[in-house]
Design a protein around this motif. Structure first.
Motif, PDB file in Angstrom:
ATOM      1  N   GLU A 199     -10.500  -7.879  12.741  1.00  0.00           N
ATOM      2  CA  GLU A 199     -10.247  -6.440  12.615  1.00  0.00           C
ATOM      3  C   GLU A 199      -9.552  -5.886  13.848  1.00  0.00           C
ATOM      4  O   GLU A 199      -8.990  -4.776  13.807  1.00  0.00           O
ATOM      5  CB  GLU A 199     -11.553  -5.676  12.346  1.00  0.00           C
ATOM      6  CG  GLU A 199     -12.536  -5.618  13.497  1.00  0.00           C
ATOM      7  CD  GLU A 199     -13.444  -6.844  13.607  1.00  0.00           C
ATOM      8  OE1 GLU A 199     -14.395  -6.816  14.418  1.00  0.00           O
ATOM      9  OE2 GLU A 199     -13.194  -7.832  12.870  1.00  0.00           O
ATOM     10  N   GLU A 209       0.491   1.096  11.229  1.00  0.00           N
ATOM     11  CA  GLU A 209      -0.698   1.369  10.419  1.00  0.00           C
ATOM     12  C   GLU A 209      -0.322   2.280   9.253  1.00  0.00           C
ATOM     13  O   GLU A 209       0.299   3.308   9.483  1.00  0.00           O
ATOM     14  CB  GLU A 209      -1.811   2.029  11.231  1.00  0.00           C
ATOM     15  CG  GLU A 209      -3.176   1.861  10.605  1.00  0.00           C
ATOM     16  CD  GLU A 209      -4.311   1.979  11.628  1.00  0.00           C
ATOM     17  OE1 GLU A 209      -5.417   2.280  11.183  1.00  0.00           O
ATOM     18  OE2 GLU A 209      -4.096   1.773  12.820  1.00  0.00           O
ATOM     19  N   PRO A 210      -0.673   1.850   8.022  1.00  0.00           N
ATOM     20  CA  PRO A 210      -1.248   0.545   7.688  1.00  0.00           C
ATOM     21  C   PRO A 210      -0.180  -0.545   7.705  1.00  0.00           C
ATOM     22  O   PRO A 210       1.010  -0.247   7.739  1.00  0.00           O
ATOM     23  CB  PRO A 210      -1.777   0.765   6.275  1.00  0.00           C
ATOM     24  CG  PRO A 210      -0.825   1.770   5.684  1.00  0.00           C
ATOM     25  CD  PRO A 210      -0.467   2.698   6.833  1.00  0.00           C
ATOM     26  N   ARG A 231     -11.852 -11.704   2.909  1.00  0.00           N
ATOM     27  CA  ARG A 231     -10.992 -10.527   2.834  1.00  0.00           C
ATOM     28  C   ARG A 231     -10.488 -10.171   4.224  1.00  0.00           C
ATOM     29  O   ARG A 231     -11.272 -10.026   5.171  1.00  0.00           O
ATOM     30  CB  ARG A 231     -11.755  -9.330   2.243  1.00  0.00           C
ATOM     31  CG  ARG A 231     -10.886  -8.071   2.077  1.00  0.00           C
ATOM     32  CD  ARG A 231     -11.644  -6.951   1.381  1.00  0.00           C
ATOM     33  NE  ARG A 231     -10.877  -5.717   1.331  1.00  0.00           N
ATOM     34  CZ  ARG A 231      -9.931  -5.430   0.444  1.00  0.00           C
ATOM     35  NH1 ARG A 231      -9.641  -6.320  -0.508  1.00  0.00           N
ATOM     36  NH2 ARG A 231      -9.288  -4.286   0.469  1.00  0.00           N
ATOM     37  N   ILE A 234      -8.100  -5.798   7.964  1.00  0.00           N
ATOM     38  CA  ILE A 234      -7.241  -4.671   8.325  1.00  0.00           C
ATOM     39  C   ILE A 234      -6.727  -3.974   7.071  1.00  0.00           C
ATOM     40  O   ILE A 234      -6.806  -4.507   5.957  1.00  0.00           O
ATOM     41  CB  ILE A 234      -6.058  -5.111   9.228  1.00  0.00           C
ATOM     42  CG1 ILE A 234      -5.047  -5.943   8.453  1.00  0.00           C
ATOM     43  CG2 ILE A 234      -6.573  -5.845  10.457  1.00  0.00           C
ATOM     44  CD1 ILE A 234      -3.752  -6.191   9.217  1.00  0.00           C
ATOM     45  N   GLU A 235      -6.171  -2.765   7.242  1.00  0.00           N
ATOM     46  CA  GLU A 235      -5.679  -1.977   6.119  1.00  0.00           C
ATOM     47  C   GLU A 235      -4.225  -2.314   5.817  1.00  0.00           C
ATOM     48  O   GLU A 235      -3.414  -2.511   6.729  1.00  0.00           O
ATOM     49  CB  GLU A 235      -5.808  -0.477   6.426  1.00  0.00           C
ATOM     50  CG  GLU A 235      -7.250   0.014   6.517  1.00  0.00           C
ATOM     51  CD  GLU A 235      -8.012  -0.179   5.218  1.00  0.00           C
ATOM     52  OE1 GLU A 235      -7.410   0.082   4.139  1.00  0.00           O
ATOM     53  OE2 GLU A 235      -9.180  -0.599   5.276  1.00  0.00           O
ATOM     54  N   TYR A 236      -3.898  -2.354   4.518  1.00  0.00           N
ATOM     55  CA  TYR A 236      -2.542  -2.625   4.061  1.00  0.00           C
ATOM     56  C   TYR A 236      -2.055  -1.520   3.130  1.00  0.00           C
ATOM     57  O   TYR A 236      -2.835  -0.968   2.349  1.00  0.00           O
ATOM     58  CB  TYR A 236      -2.485  -3.959   3.304  1.00  0.00           C
ATOM     59  CG  TYR A 236      -2.594  -5.173   4.192  1.00  0.00           C
ATOM     60  CD1 TYR A 236      -1.445  -5.763   4.727  1.00  0.00           C
ATOM     61  CD2 TYR A 236      -3.831  -5.732   4.499  1.00  0.00           C
ATOM     62  CE1 TYR A 236      -1.530  -6.876   5.549  1.00  0.00           C
ATOM     63  CE2 TYR A 236      -3.925  -6.849   5.320  1.00  0.00           C
ATOM     64  CZ  TYR A 236      -2.780  -7.414   5.839  1.00  0.00           C
ATOM     65  OH  TYR A 236      -2.866  -8.514   6.651  1.00  0.00           O
ATOM     66  N   GLU A 237      -0.760  -1.236   3.208  1.00  0.00           N
ATOM     67  CA  GLU A 237      -0.149  -0.324   2.232  1.00  0.00           C
ATOM     68  C   GLU A 237      -0.134  -0.975   0.858  1.00  0.00           C
ATOM     69  O   GLU A 237      -0.408  -0.341  -0.154  1.00  0.00           O
ATOM     70  CB  GLU A 237       1.277   0.026   2.670  1.00  0.00           C
ATOM     71  CG  GLU A 237       1.973   1.018   1.754  1.00  0.00           C
ATOM     72  CD  GLU A 237       3.352   1.405   2.260  1.00  0.00           C
ATOM     73  OE1 GLU A 237       4.062   2.112   1.529  1.00  0.00           O
ATOM     74  OE2 GLU A 237       3.733   0.985   3.371  1.00  0.00           O
ATOM     75  N   ARG A 239      -1.446  -4.860  -0.964  1.00  0.00           N
ATOM     76  CA  ARG A 239      -2.207  -6.102  -0.720  1.00  0.00           C
ATOM     77  C   ARG A 239      -1.926  -7.074  -1.867  1.00  0.00           C
ATOM     78  O   ARG A 239      -2.798  -7.339  -2.709  1.00  0.00           O
ATOM     79  CB  ARG A 239      -3.692  -5.774  -0.582  1.00  0.00           C
ATOM     80  CG  ARG A 239      -4.545  -6.886   0.014  1.00  0.00           C
ATOM     81  CD  ARG A 239      -5.999  -6.480   0.079  1.00  0.00           C
ATOM     82  NE  ARG A 239      -6.285  -5.583   1.170  1.00  0.00           N
ATOM     83  CZ  ARG A 239      -6.842  -5.936   2.329  1.00  0.00           C
ATOM     84  NH1 ARG A 239      -7.162  -7.193   2.543  1.00  0.00           N
ATOM     85  NH2 ARG A 239      -7.071  -5.042   3.265  1.00  0.00           N
TER      86      ARG A 239
END
Length: 242
Positions: A199, A209-210, A231, A234-237, A239
């Protein structure tokens, strides 16, 4: 008798912590994993992070700094501009678009920064020699050298010869690329074993970000986590499944 035992314990402790390694830290998952690998091998890690005009340099710096804090490691940040000034890469040239992922391509991708690793390793070796470190660790791997010529095993072998020739006679710095024959999936698997805080890492070439989820770096990372059944934290626009 007690005094002698205490002295022996102190000597043993000194021997366990005497090895130090510069970690060429990008803020990404590969260099984070290699930092934990270095610690596992008995090295005290010392992070060197370089901002050279890459698109996500602020995010990468933040991640590298937080990783160093997590490991209670030394941290040196060096800002350079020459790679961006020279150009030739979509990572450093705003007029070039970062292409979408093509995991089947054998071509050198537009994200290749000409001879970047030689520049970064030169700084890392300078740092290692100045700080009496025993090794320099880099997280390059086989899927990198399928596209990036300065990630090939032959490059690191040749650079070791440069290090041996270009440093003081009493200097002995080992260039360590422990994942050079690994695929990204192997690195993710090893990182999960080492409890790497993913993370706190960043891999996206496009955004701070993202993460975009569709550039080569995001695709390889997502695919690796999908392959090991974990999983990506981190955040993705986007996935996608790879």
């Amino acid at each position: 008798m007690t005094s002698n035992d205490s002295s022996d314990d102190s000597t043993a402790t000194d021997e366990q912590t005497e090895k130090r390694a510069v970690i060429l830290a990008s803020g990404g998952m590969d260099s984070a994993t290699v930092a934990y690998e270095a610690r596992e091998r008995g090295y005290e890690p010392y992070f060197l992070h370089t901002s050279y005009g890459q698109r996500t340099e602020t995010k990468e710096f933040d991640c590298a700094k937080r990783q160093a804090e997590e490991l209670d490691a030394g941290f040196l940040h060096v800002e350079t501009s020459h790679l961006a000034t020279i150009g030739g890469s979509s990572l450093t040239d705003d007029e070039m678009d970062v292409e979408d992922a093509d995991l089947e391509s054998d071509e050198v991708p537009d994200t290749y920064v000409p001879f970047r690793n030689a520049n970064l390793l030169s700084m890392a070796v300078s740092c290692a020699e100045a700080n009496d470190c025993d090794a320099v660790f880099i997280g390059a791997h086989s899927e990198d050298f399928s596209g990036y010529p300065d990630c090939r095993p032959q490059f690191f072998e040749a650079f070791q010869a440069v290090v041996d020739t270009g440093t003081k006679d009493e200097t002995n710095i080992e260039l360590v690329a422990p994942f050079v024959e690994f695929r990204k999936t192997d690195i993710a698997e090893r990182g999960v074993e080492l409890d790497v805080p993913y993370e706190l890492t960043w891999s996206c070439y496009r955004a701070e970000e993202p993460a975009c989820g569709t550039c080569d770096s995001c695709a390889l990372r997502l695919q690796a986590f999908q392959n090991v059944g974990v999983r990506d934290p981190i955040e993705y626009e986007e996935r996608p499944e790879y």
